[in-house]
Design a protein around this motif. Sequence first.
Motif, PDB file in Angstrom:
ATOM      1  N   VAL A 196       0.862  -1.185   0.000  1.00 23.06           N
ATOM      2  CA  VAL A 196       0.000   0.000   0.000  1.00 23.06           C
ATOM      3  C   VAL A 196       0.895   1.229   0.000  1.00 23.06           C
ATOM      4  CG1 VAL A 196      -1.706   1.314   1.301  1.00 23.06           C
ATOM      5  CG2 VAL A 196      -1.882  -1.177   1.179  1.00 23.06           C
ATOM      6  N   PRO A 197       0.852   2.066  -1.060  1.00 18.75           N
ATOM      7  CA  PRO A 197       1.746   3.233  -1.137  1.00 18.75           C
ATOM      8  C   PRO A 197       1.436   4.251  -0.047  1.00 18.75           C
ATOM      9  CG  PRO A 197       0.742   2.727  -3.270  1.00 18.75           C
ATOM     10  CD  PRO A 197       0.005   1.934  -2.247  1.00 18.75           C
ATOM     11  N   SER A 198       2.477   4.975   0.349  1.00 18.27           N
ATOM     12  CA  SER A 198       2.329   6.064   1.307  1.00 18.27           C
ATOM     13  C   SER A 198       2.705   7.375   0.634  1.00 18.27           C
ATOM     14  CB  SER A 198       3.222   5.814   2.528  1.00 18.27           C
ATOM     15  OG  SER A 198       4.592   5.981   2.184  1.00 18.27           O
ATOM     16  N   SER A 199       2.611   8.462   1.381  1.00 16.88           N
ATOM     17  CA  SER A 199       2.977   9.776   0.833  1.00 16.88           C
ATOM     18  C   SER A 199       4.489  10.006   0.857  1.00 16.88           C
ATOM     19  CB  SER A 199       2.283  10.880   1.633  1.00 16.88           C
ATOM     20  OG  SER A 199       2.632  10.801   3.006  1.00 16.88           O
ATOM     21  N   LEU A 200       5.228   9.154   1.582  1.00 16.80           N
ATOM     22  CA  LEU A 200       6.687   9.270   1.621  1.00 16.80           C
ATOM     23  C   LEU A 200       7.272   8.691   0.347  1.00 16.80           C
ATOM     24  CD1 LEU A 200       7.341   8.201   5.325  1.00 16.80           C
ATOM     25  CD2 LEU A 200       7.111  10.512   4.401  1.00 16.80           C
ATOM     26  N   ARG A 201       8.291   9.345  -0.192  1.00 16.35           N
ATOM     27  CA  ARG A 201       8.843   8.915  -1.466  1.00 16.35           C
ATOM     28  C   ARG A 201      10.372   8.920  -1.437  1.00 16.35           C
ATOM     29  NH1 ARG A 201       4.775   8.580  -5.547  1.00 16.35           N
ATOM     30  NH2 ARG A 201       2.842   9.357  -4.661  1.00 16.35           N
ATOM     31  N   VAL A 202      10.923   8.008  -2.213  1.00 16.85           N
ATOM     32  CA  VAL A 202      12.374   7.956  -2.391  1.00 16.85           C
ATOM     33  C   VAL A 202      12.750   8.945  -3.478  1.00 16.85           C
ATOM     34  CG1 VAL A 202      14.326   6.520  -3.079  1.00 16.85           C
ATOM     35  CG2 VAL A 202      12.490   5.541  -1.700  1.00 16.85           C
ATOM     36  N   LYS A 203      13.579   9.895  -3.138  1.00 16.76           N
ATOM     37  CA  LYS A 203      14.013  10.933  -4.072  1.00 16.76           C
ATOM     38  C   LYS A 203      12.813  11.644  -4.706  1.00 16.76           C
ATOM     39  CE  LYS A 203      18.427   8.692  -5.137  1.00 16.76           C
ATOM     40  NZ  LYS A 203      19.352   8.207  -6.185  1.00 16.76           N
ATOM     41  N   ASP A 204      11.766  11.860  -3.894  1.00 17.05           N
ATOM     42  CA  ASP A 204      10.547  12.564  -4.328  1.00 17.05           C
ATOM     43  C   ASP A 204       9.909  11.913  -5.551  1.00 17.05           C
ATOM     44  OD1 ASP A 204      10.783  14.483  -2.323  1.00 17.05           O
ATOM     45  OD2 ASP A 204      12.131  15.710  -3.542  1.00 17.05           O
ATOM     46  N   LYS A 205      10.070  10.592  -5.698  1.00 16.27           N
ATOM     47  CA  LYS A 205       9.534   9.941  -6.886  1.00 16.27           C
ATOM     48  C   LYS A 205       8.856   8.612  -6.572  1.00 16.27           C
ATOM     49  CE  LYS A 205      10.970   8.067 -11.389  1.00 16.27           C
ATOM     50  NZ  LYS A 205      12.078   7.841 -12.325  1.00 16.27           N
ATOM     51  N   VAL A 206       9.588   7.670  -5.991  1.00  9.82           N
ATOM     52  CA  VAL A 206       9.081   6.303  -5.785  1.00  9.82           C
ATOM     53  C   VAL A 206       8.459   6.198  -4.403  1.00  9.82           C
ATOM     54  CG1 VAL A 206       9.645   3.863  -5.897  1.00  9.82           C
ATOM     55  CG2 VAL A 206      10.946   5.494  -7.267  1.00  9.82           C
ATOM     56  N   SER A 207       7.194   5.783  -4.350  1.00 11.12           N
ATOM     57  CA  SER A 207       6.466   5.719  -3.084  1.00 11.12           C
ATOM     58  C   SER A 207       6.996   4.602  -2.190  1.00 11.12           C
ATOM     59  CB  SER A 207       4.975   5.506  -3.362  1.00 11.12           C
ATOM     60  OG  SER A 207       4.260   5.381  -2.146  1.00 11.12           O
ATOM     61  N   ILE A 208       7.206   4.944  -0.921  1.00  6.95           N
ATOM     62  CA  ILE A 208       7.621   3.960   0.083  1.00  6.95           C
ATOM     63  C   ILE A 208       6.358   3.300   0.646  1.00  6.95           C
ATOM     64  CG2 ILE A 208       8.779   3.634   2.295  1.00  6.95           C
ATOM     65  CD1 ILE A 208      10.416   6.149   1.631  1.00  6.95           C
ATOM     66  N   PRO A 209       6.294   1.970   0.708  1.00  4.20           N
ATOM     67  CA  PRO A 209       5.069   1.304   1.169  1.00  4.20           C
ATOM     68  C   PRO A 209       4.717   1.669   2.608  1.00  4.20           C
ATOM     69  CG  PRO A 209       6.576  -0.261   0.122  1.00  4.20           C
ATOM     70  CD  PRO A 209       7.342   1.007   0.323  1.00  4.20           C
ATOM     71  N   GLU A 210       3.423   1.884   2.829  1.00  9.37           N
ATOM     72  CA  GLU A 210       2.942   2.058   4.192  1.00  9.37           C
ATOM     73  C   GLU A 210       2.982   0.722   4.931  1.00  9.37           C
ATOM     74  OE1 GLU A 210      -1.155   3.433   6.513  1.00  9.37           O
ATOM     75  OE2 GLU A 210      -0.857   3.913   4.393  1.00  9.37           O
ATOM     76  N   PHE A 211       2.622  -0.349   4.229  1.00  4.65           N
ATOM     77  CA  PHE A 211       2.791  -1.697   4.750  1.00  4.65           C
ATOM     78  C   PHE A 211       2.721  -2.694   3.598  1.00  4.65           C
ATOM     79  CE2 PHE A 211      -1.782  -0.831   5.124  1.00  4.65           C
ATOM     80  CZ  PHE A 211      -2.343  -1.914   4.477  1.00  4.65           C
ATOM     81  N   LEU A 212       3.213  -3.898   3.845  1.00  8.54           N
ATOM     82  CA  LEU A 212       3.209  -4.986   2.871  1.00  8.54           C
ATOM     83  C   LEU A 212       2.154  -6.008   3.275  1.00  8.54           C
ATOM     84  CD1 LEU A 212       7.083  -5.461   2.748  1.00  8.54           C
ATOM     85  CD2 LEU A 212       5.711  -4.142   1.135  1.00  8.54           C
ATOM     86  N   TRP A 213       1.626  -6.736   2.314  1.00  7.15           N
ATOM     87  CA  TRP A 213       0.614  -7.737   2.647  1.00  7.15           C
ATOM     88  C   TRP A 213       0.732  -8.942   1.720  1.00  7.15           C
ATOM     89  CZ3 TRP A 213      -2.824  -8.717  -1.357  1.00  7.15           C
ATOM     90  CH2 TRP A 213      -2.969  -7.725  -2.328  1.00  7.15           C
ATOM     91  N   LEU A 214       0.198 -10.058   2.205  1.00  2.00           N
ATOM     92  CA  LEU A 214       0.210 -11.302   1.453  1.00  2.00           C
ATOM     93  C   LEU A 214      -1.118 -12.012   1.698  1.00  2.00           C
ATOM     94  CD1 LEU A 214       1.787 -13.532  -0.191  1.00  2.00           C
ATOM     95  CD2 LEU A 214       2.442 -14.470   2.037  1.00  2.00           C
ATOM     96  N   ALA A 215      -1.720 -12.473   0.622  1.00  2.00           N
ATOM     97  CA  ALA A 215      -2.968 -13.244   0.734  1.00  2.00           C
ATOM     98  C   ALA A 215      -2.764 -14.581   0.024  1.00  2.00           C
ATOM     99  CB  ALA A 215      -4.134 -12.490   0.115  1.00  2.00           C
ATOM    100  N   ALA A 216      -3.229 -15.662   0.670  1.00  2.00           N
ATOM    101  CA  ALA A 216      -3.062 -17.000   0.109  1.00  2.00           C
ATOM    102  C   ALA A 216      -4.419 -17.683   0.015  1.00  2.00           C
ATOM    103  CB  ALA A 216      -2.115 -17.826   0.974  1.00  2.00           C
TER     104      ALA A 216
END
Length: 488
Positions: free
Chosen positions: A202-222
């Motif tokens: 899930v993307p967050s508002s924080l970004r790497v070099k003002d470009k690539v969104s840092i995930p708010e959290f990761l998830w896995l569904a099986a």
Amino acid sequence: MKMSILFSLCIFAFPGFSQGRVVGVDEAGFAECNEFFYGETPPEGFTESFHVKICQQYNKEPRFATLYSTEDKTPLYSAFKYTKAAQMGEESWLVEPQIDDPGNDLEEMVHEAVAVGSVNNLGANQALTTDYVDSGYERGQLNPSSLNEDDFQLATYTLTNAVPMTPSLSKSWHKDVEDIVEQALAPHCKNEARLYLVAGAVPSSLRVKDKVSIPEFLWLAACCDAPEVWSVGFLKRPSGENSIEDLSVEELEKQLPSGAHLFKSNCGGGSQSQEKMEAILQTINQIQSEEPIVQTPAGRVGWHRDEQRAQEKPGEGSLLKRVAGIVAAPFTKLLRLVGYVLVEVVRYTCYFLWYIVKQLSNTAMGGLYSLWNGVMSYGKEISIVLVNIPRDVAKVAANIVMGFVRIFQNTLSLIYRIISVPIGLFLHIMVFPLDTLCAIPIVLKDIAAGVGGTCSLIVDATAAMMSGFYYIATHLGKKFVPKLSSDD
């Protein structure tokens, strides 16, 4: 706008090539990659205009499916089927040329260095390797290469399958996913049953070099399509790198964007076998307590802490482990909750301190900026004055020279006028006798003309007078002579 673009991925370090097909908006699901979804039905609720569906292919065969966000420059999820775990191969990351330049002739995925000179707007819609350099983040795979083998593994090395992760989070995420899938999920999904996996961020508002969104959290569904269908979800937050939360798929969907629905018919939903789920969750709890998991000859899951524990009697050890796992599970979750709360408090405290420092730094920078502007303005004015000094001196010198020139000109004019008076008088005196002599014939001529004119005037007057007398005499004669004759 219709998009139906075939991407090919040329992996230089390996034979063959990999392709990624961007699925057109008018195509159902992910086209030939629908096979990676339970019931061939992709997740619902991801409907933004900047979401791009990609059917990841290798050697012209579909390997997994990805939903990519061109706004966040990260994948939202990658869907795949568990095949067989394998050792991680050599990394060879590539980019998709036609995500940034749909009209480009490069239909194959290529290395970023190859695409730089031939792809317009490279990096406008996707992340690049350079975005991760010196950023403190790694390219973390949603679909881990270690859960795939052969061609499936090679196809996972695309930046459309990667999100920014810190090195510790990347290591923890891949270890958790590998352990859970291999030791807890796959053993309970056998006998020709297929294990469907969807890993997302899930993307967050924080970004790497003002470009690539840092995930708010990761998830896995099986989801396992065994006769006893079951499903389970997992959630991992960056703040809790050493833990992963297990929850139902319905609970996981509540954490995702509104309207998210991951599996067709909830993959069993409320009809799941309680015994099966308890066994799976028990295994997961054991994994989270960092106790290794081994497979018994009978195919059941067992654990050991050391070599002595491995030598215990199978029945006695299994019963004790089950009881210990059931008793310890609530306390483990409570400790995890307390740890999570403490981490969140520390995190928000750090955010608050960071905000204060940011405001102070902004104020200081504003003052420095104003001071810098003042210094620059003062320097600019001084420079203008210094530059104008030579020009003003030149103007003064030019005016002085022009003044002397005018004085000299006026002096010469005065001298000319003074000298011209006596010279003119002398010339007039010298010319007077000549003018006088030259005028005598003209005067004589004028006198003669006057005398001749006078004589002619006298003659004409005399003739006119005589003519008048004659006219009078004649008139009188005609008037009086006849009357005398009649009287006689």
